[in-house]
Design an enzyme around this catalytic site. Structure first.
Site, PDB file in Angstrom:
ATOM      1  N   GLU A  41       0.828  -1.226   0.000  1.00 28.29           N
ATOM      2  CA  GLU A  41       0.000   0.000   0.000  1.00 28.29           C
ATOM      3  C   GLU A  41       0.857   1.268   0.000  1.00 28.29           C
ATOM      4  O   GLU A  41       0.821   2.094   0.916  1.00 28.29           O
ATOM      5  CB  GLU A  41      -0.917  -0.002   1.225  1.00 28.29           C
ATOM      6  CG  GLU A  41      -1.922  -1.138   1.218  1.00 28.29           C
ATOM      7  CD  GLU A  41      -2.919  -1.068   2.363  1.00 28.29           C
ATOM      8  OE1 GLU A  41      -2.624  -0.419   3.381  1.00 28.29           O
ATOM      9  OE2 GLU A  41      -4.004  -1.663   2.236  1.00 28.29           O
ATOM     10  N   GLU A  78      -5.431  -8.337  -0.429  1.00 27.22           N
ATOM     11  CA  GLU A  78      -6.014  -8.213   0.922  1.00 27.22           C
ATOM     12  C   GLU A  78      -7.504  -7.933   0.790  1.00 27.22           C
ATOM     13  O   GLU A  78      -7.910  -7.102  -0.013  1.00 27.22           O
ATOM     14  CB  GLU A  78      -5.422  -7.027   1.703  1.00 27.22           C
ATOM     15  CG  GLU A  78      -4.028  -7.226   2.207  1.00 27.22           C
ATOM     16  CD  GLU A  78      -3.551  -6.062   3.073  1.00 27.22           C
ATOM     17  OE1 GLU A  78      -4.384  -5.437   3.764  1.00 27.22           O
ATOM     18  OE2 GLU A  78      -2.346  -5.788   3.033  1.00 27.22           O
TER      19      GLU A  78
HETATM   20  C1  BG6 Z   1      -4.116  -2.789   5.185  1.00 26.82           C
HETATM   21  C2  BG6 Z   1      -2.733  -3.157   5.636  1.00 26.82           C
HETATM   22  O1  BG6 Z   1      -4.230  -1.420   5.124  1.00 26.82           O
HETATM   23  O2  BG6 Z   1      -5.191  -3.096   6.013  1.00 26.82           O
HETATM   24  C3  BG6 Z   1      -2.646  -4.205   6.722  1.00 26.82           C
HETATM   25  O3  BG6 Z   1      -1.925  -3.547   4.561  1.00 26.82           O
HETATM   26  C4  BG6 Z   1      -3.768  -3.970   7.711  1.00 26.82           C
HETATM   27  O4  BG6 Z   1      -1.364  -4.160   7.297  1.00 26.82           O
HETATM   28  C5  BG6 Z   1      -5.078  -4.127   6.978  1.00 26.82           C
HETATM   29  O5  BG6 Z   1      -3.700  -4.786   8.834  1.00 26.82           O
HETATM   30  C6  BG6 Z   1      -6.304  -4.049   7.864  1.00 26.82           C
HETATM   31  O6  BG6 Z   1      -6.250  -2.901   8.628  1.00 26.82           O
HETATM   32  P1  BG6 Z   1      -6.425  -2.926  10.201  1.00 26.82           P
HETATM   33  O7  BG6 Z   1      -6.157  -1.558  10.613  1.00 26.82           O
HETATM   34  O8  BG6 Z   1      -7.797  -3.374  10.455  1.00 26.82           O
HETATM   35  O9  BG6 Z   1      -5.401  -3.884  10.698  1.00 26.82           O
END
Ligand code: BG6
Length: 476
Positions: A182, A374
């Protein structure tokens, strides 16, 4: 009844990242990383956003990354469970300061090198492909304090040395690489995203875009290095995805949505098309930003990526004057609350169709294969009296997103795979909590770091296993 079967060879997978799972922050010769200085609790936000210059370890604070989920010691049993789930691809990152404790060494730390050999061999033993991110929000603190980190052009060379080492050592196991997780997040969460903080007298905007430029050059040089040292692998760039919708059809809102989208996707332009898009000159000029750019940078940008990866949790909503509406801070980038959509317990918008829209937007613009690296639902899980965890809400969320993604493929978008975030519960990047769980495997640990660390399958474990086995969703 409709089935949603994916193309042959489609890669269903699961992701974690070193900084949110490994722990062992001061073991195996690992050096201090920016992530190790971000506490849980009231002071988290200001450190994350780079508002605290020269952050240090403060006695009495709890730092979740120091222990993570102890993946460093438990990777073997975790990988075996993921193999049982049938993952076709496993995504993780390499902790930069585990390989180069200070960051400016020329030779790596042998204990760090050995750890990832063991981890990647374990994955390959189970026939899981690997997708490895070089920098997932981390940078050695020594580079930050002694060289000003990404503010300084010299950091490009240190990163390239790190990248070359990874390709030479692990190219034999890793089929897919990503340079920066990201990369666009550097603009929104500078310290947690890239180790940047600002002194009161500094011009933040100028430094942010110059640092982003250095990261983009480093990324293109890493692409070049991969072609030399790991030629049979593929390499991609990655943004925090999610299309920007105009809040209304007022042209001012439409224009704002276009600008917000551009502030995200110019990173992909540079990495996938080899140059800044035409509108960035005007943007820099209007904002008084002067990017120091060499001839070598421009030549380096020609090393474009093989695929474009993105995370997708939510769409965003843009409005010309955000003070007129309720804001939605879900997933780092602040936007307006979309009145048509529900949100998660943490206020993140739930918008499966937005995934199909985002896929189409990115593909029509860049025409490279895409990879959803993701996606998932952060939710609180309860353990029932019989020990089970019935996370039907997570299954519903994933089902809807997998179906939308299937529709995106039917639209004609080439998609390499779908990787579910936090496949094992891990530390939340935004809040530092453990209770914001994404996993299909539960980890017994709470927000203050207490717990046995025992792993336990949730209901979604069997569900996802079946999805992978069927290569899609088969309605039974
Ligand atoms: C993404 C990141 O932005 O979202 C991860 O690459 C992150 O590292 C994921 O964990 C989910 O976000 P959060 O804040 O719920 O952990």
């Amino acid at each position: 009844m409709t089935d949603f079967i994916f193309p042959e060879g489609f890669l269903f997978g699961g992701a974690i990242a070193a900084n949110q799972t490994e722990g062992a922050w001061n073991e195996g010769g690992r050096g201090l990383s920016n992530i190790d200085l971000i506490p849980h609790g009231a002071n988290r936000q200001s450190v994350k956003l780079g508002k605290v210059p020269h952050p240090t370890l403060v006695p009495g604070e709890y730092y979740p990354s120091h222990t993570g989920i102890d993946f460093y010691h438990r990777y073997d049993e975790d990988i075996a469970m993921l193999a049982e789930m049938g993952l076709k691809v496993f995504r993780t990152s390499i902790s930069w300061s585990r390989l180069f404790p200070n960051g400016d060494e020329m030779t790596p730390n042998s204990e760090g090198i050995a750890f990832y050999h063991k981890l990647f061999q374990a994955c390959r033993k189970h026939n899981m492909e690997l997708l490895v991110t070089l920098a997932h929000f981390d940078i050695p603190m020594y580079l930050v304090e002694h060289y000003q980190g990404w503010k300084n052009r010299q950091t490009i060379d240190f990163f390239v040395n790190f990248a070359e080492t990874c390709f030479k050592e692990y190219g034999q196991y890793v089929k897919y690489w990503i340079t920066f997780n990201e990369i666009n997040v550097v603009l929104h969460s500078p310290f947690s995203g890239a180790g940047l903080y600002f002194e009161a007298h500094e011009n933040k905007q100028q430094l942010l875009y110059q640092a982003a430029h250095h990261m983009l050059v480093a990324s293109s040089k890493a692409v070049h290095a991969m072609r030399e040292y790991a030629p049979s692998s593929q390499i991609g760039c990655m943004i925090a995805g999610g299309s920007f919708y105009p809040y209304s059809c007022d042209p001012e809102d439409v224009f704002k949505a276009m600008q917000d989208e551009r502030n995200n996707t110019f990173f992909v332009d540079v990495q996938a098309k080899g140059k800044y898009p035409y509108y960035m000159d005007k943007f820099f000029e209007e904002n008084g930003i002067v990017i120091e750019q060499t001839e070598d940078d421009i030549v380096s940008f020609k090393n474009t990526v093989d695929f474009v990866a993105f995370s997708y949790y939510a769409s965003r909503t843009s409005i010309a004057d955000i003070s007129k509406v309720e804001a939605n801070e879900g997933n780092i980038i602040v936007s307006a609350k979309n009145p048509y959509l529900n949100t998660s317990e943490w206020g993140w918008v739930i918008d499966p169709l937005g995934l199909r829209i985002t896929m189409n937007h990115i593909y029509e613009r860049f025409e490279k294969p895409l990879f959803v690296v993701e996606n998932g639902l952060g939710a609180k899980d309860e353990i029932e009296a019989d020990g089970s965890i019935n996370d039907g809400y997570r299954i519903d969320y994933m089902k809807q997103h997998i179906q939308a993604m299937h529709a995106g493929i039917q639209d004609g978008v080439p998609l390499i795979g779908y990787i579910s975030w936090g496949v094992i519960d891990l530390v939340s990047a935004s809040t530092g909590e453990m209770s914001k769980r994404y996993g299909m495997i539960y980890v017994d640990k709470d927000n203050s770091g207490e717990g046995t660390l025992e792993r336990r399958k949730k209901k979604s474990f069997e569900w996802y296993k079946q999805v992978i086995k069927d290569n899609g969703i088969v309605e039974r």
